[in-house]
Design an enzyme around this catalytic site. Structure first.
Site, mmCIF file in Angstrom:
data_model
loop_
_atom_site.group_PDB
_atom_site.id
_atom_site.type_symbol
_atom_site.label_atom_id
_atom_site.label_comp_id
_atom_site.label_asym_id
_atom_site.label_seq_id
_atom_site.Cartn_x
_atom_site.Cartn_y
_atom_site.Cartn_z
ATOM 1 N N TYR A 144 -4.485 -28.755 -23.757
ATOM 2 C CA TYR A 144 -5.843 -29.155 -23.396
ATOM 3 C C TYR A 144 -6.131 -28.984 -21.916
ATOM 4 O O TYR A 144 -7.189 -28.493 -21.536
ATOM 5 C CB TYR A 144 -6.085 -30.610 -23.813
ATOM 6 N N LYS A 194 6.687 -29.773 -33.424
ATOM 7 C CA LYS A 194 7.019 -28.472 -34.000
ATOM 8 C C LYS A 194 8.298 -28.015 -33.299
ATOM 9 O O LYS A 194 8.340 -26.957 -32.643
ATOM 10 C CB LYS A 194 5.830 -27.507 -33.788
ATOM 11 N N ASP A 226 3.668 -29.354 -39.768
ATOM 12 C CA ASP A 226 3.182 -28.749 -41.021
ATOM 13 C C ASP A 226 3.528 -29.650 -42.206
ATOM 14 O O ASP A 226 2.716 -29.877 -43.110
ATOM 15 C CB ASP A 226 3.707 -27.321 -41.198
ATOM 16 N N ASP A 250 -5.154 -34.021 -32.621
ATOM 17 C CA ASP A 250 -6.556 -33.692 -32.906
ATOM 18 C C ASP A 250 -6.705 -33.282 -34.375
ATOM 19 O O ASP A 250 -7.593 -33.752 -35.083
ATOM 20 C CB ASP A 250 -6.997 -32.552 -31.982
ATOM 21 N N ASP A 254 -8.005 -35.730 -37.877
ATOM 22 C CA ASP A 254 -9.214 -35.350 -38.627
ATOM 23 C C ASP A 254 -8.921 -35.255 -40.124
ATOM 24 O O ASP A 254 -9.736 -35.640 -40.953
ATOM 25 C CB ASP A 254 -9.797 -34.023 -38.119
HETATM 26 C C1 IPM Z 1 -11.733 -35.424 -30.592
HETATM 27 C C2 IPM Z 1 -12.598 -34.202 -30.393
HETATM 28 C C3 IPM Z 1 -12.360 -33.614 -29.007
HETATM 29 C C4 IPM Z 1 -10.907 -33.205 -28.915
HETATM 30 C C5 IPM Z 1 -13.301 -32.451 -28.641
HETATM 31 C C6 IPM Z 1 -14.739 -32.850 -28.781
HETATM 32 C C7 IPM Z 1 -13.032 -31.915 -27.274
HETATM 33 O O1 IPM Z 1 -12.372 -33.266 -31.394
HETATM 34 O O2 IPM Z 1 -11.902 -36.399 -29.835
HETATM 35 O O3 IPM Z 1 -10.887 -35.399 -31.482
HETATM 36 O O4 IPM Z 1 -10.541 -32.084 -29.286
HETATM 37 O O5 IPM Z 1 -10.104 -34.013 -28.471
HETATM 38 MG MG MG Z 2 -11.024 -33.925 -32.911
#
Ligand code: IPM
Ligand code: MG
Length: 374
Positions: A144, A194, A226, A250, A254
């Site tokens: 990042y 990983k 994975d 990240d 999700d």
């Molecule tokens: C999150 C988001 C951010 C990230 C983006 C918006 C930069 O996806 O907070 O998970 O990748 O960290």
């Molecule tokens: Mg995210």
């Protein structure tokens, strides 16, 4: 206790759900004898309109003089992602805040409430085993904030690189947070990497192991990312605390966010090493329903609970909010995102209606007199 909070409601549904969350905050203040003052500041597209930047200095300075930051959401409609106001809006706001305040630890709790099991896309027998996971994502390392470069190679081929870097202090710091959190929970940490490919992951694995020696009461398990992606949907009940680097965190969080069934139910906290924190529903600005009054305020309300717990050590107050949310959901109150098709006993409410019911429960909770400070 007297506390000052920076309120960055942002774009889309941010301001609507924030309004309801602030009602909850002021009810907690009255009930438990605290004083919370707030200052609103602009972020995201809302800030761009006035300052032509997504995170103006004014906003940073409001945050600097506060005890915590409450964040709504930022970002514009997908169809307008190339309009300057919305271009890179999320990254410019959220990543800059993380960098400015050195937020290195991101708490993302994911829980399936039994009454809302029908929203979980997994089979009933899998969900019935229980889903209650605390993800701890490192926020300042990895690819990042490393070097990003797009260039033409010697042979003229367009090339891009994003450098993954971790140092042992960054890893040890998030690992400490994970083991401490696990001690308060079911005493298991799954560390995701990983390590079969990446040097950064090999270091990650070694340092997490070293940190674990200081926490003999917590079980450490290493898992390749994975495999983790697969296990999250195969049997999420096996996880207690999951600690991951920035990029894997990240993606995996999700995937896990789908389990409770709606992004409108999830809250997250980003903390720095000094204990200063930003509280944010990771669900985004939901431009498609912004202004309709139908957004689910639960995520933003749960952010208040996380703030009280992590920034102000107000465990009792945090639990009172969480219990009020849970009772409201148990009673069948539903915003549009969590409605169950064909279920006659649910009470469909709008954003304010959901908050009203949560507030009623909050007001009805009996506070032991020792918990009220004068
Ligand atoms: C999150 C988001 C951010 C990230 C983006 C918006 C930069 O996806 O907070 O998970 O990748 O960290
Ligand atoms: Mg995210």
């Amino acid at each position: 206790m007297d506390k000052h909070i920076a309120v960055l409601a942002g774009d889309g549904i941010g301001p609507e759900v924030m309004e309801q969350a602030l009602r909850v905050l002021s009810t907690v203040a009255d009930k438990f004898g605290h004083r919370f003052s707030t200052t609103q500041a602009l972020v995201g597209g809302a800030a761009y309109d006035k300052y032509e930047t997504h995170l103006p200095e004014e906003t940073k300075s409001v945050c600097r003089s506060s005890d915590a930051i409450l964040f709504g959401s930022v970002g514009g409609p997908v169809s307008e992602m190339n309009v300057p106001k919305w271009k890179n809006c999320e990254a410019n706001s959220i990543l800059s805040l993380r960098k400015t305040f050195k937020f290195n630890a991101n708490f993302r709790p994911v829980k399936v409430i039994p009454e809302l099991e029908y929203l979980c896309p997994l089979k009933k027998e899998v969900v019935d085993k229980g889903v209650d996971i605390l993800f701890l994502r490192e926020l300042l390392g990895d690819c990042y904030f490393g070097e990003h470069k797009t260039f033409n190679s010697e042979t003229g081929v367009r090339t891009a690189t994003d450098l993954i870097t971790y140092d042992e202090e960054q890893i040890a710091s998030i690992a400490e947070v994970a083991f401490k959190a696990a001690q308060q929970r079911r005493k298991k940490v799954t560390s995701v990497d990983k390590a079969n490919v990446l040097d950064a992951s090999k270091l990650w694995r070694a340092v997490v192991k070293e940190v674990s020696l200081g926490y003999p009461d917590v079980v450490l398990e290493d898992m390749l990312v994975d495999n983790c992606a697969m296990q999250i949907v195969r049997d999420p009940s096996q996880f207690d605390v999951v600690v991951l680097g920035n990029m894997f965190g990240d993606i995996i969080t999700d995937a896990a966010a789908v389990l409770p069934g709606s992004l409108g139910l999830l809250a997250s906290a980003s903390m720095n090493r000094e204990g200063f924190g930003l509280y944010e529903p990771p669900g985004g600005s939901a431009q498609d329903i912004a202004g309709t009054g139908t957004a689910n305020p639960v995520a933003q309300i749960l952010c208040i609970a996380l703030m009280l717990r992590h920034s102000f050590q107000m465990e009792e107050e945090a639990r009172a909010i969480e219990a009020s949310v849970e009772t409201t959901l148990k009673e069948g109150y539903r915003t549009r995102d969590i409605v169950r098709a064909g279920e006659p006993d649910q009470k469909i409410v709008d954003t304010k209606g959901m908050a009203d019911r949560i507030l009623e429960h909050l007001l009805a909770i009996t506070v032991p007199s020792a918990a009220v400070c004068g």
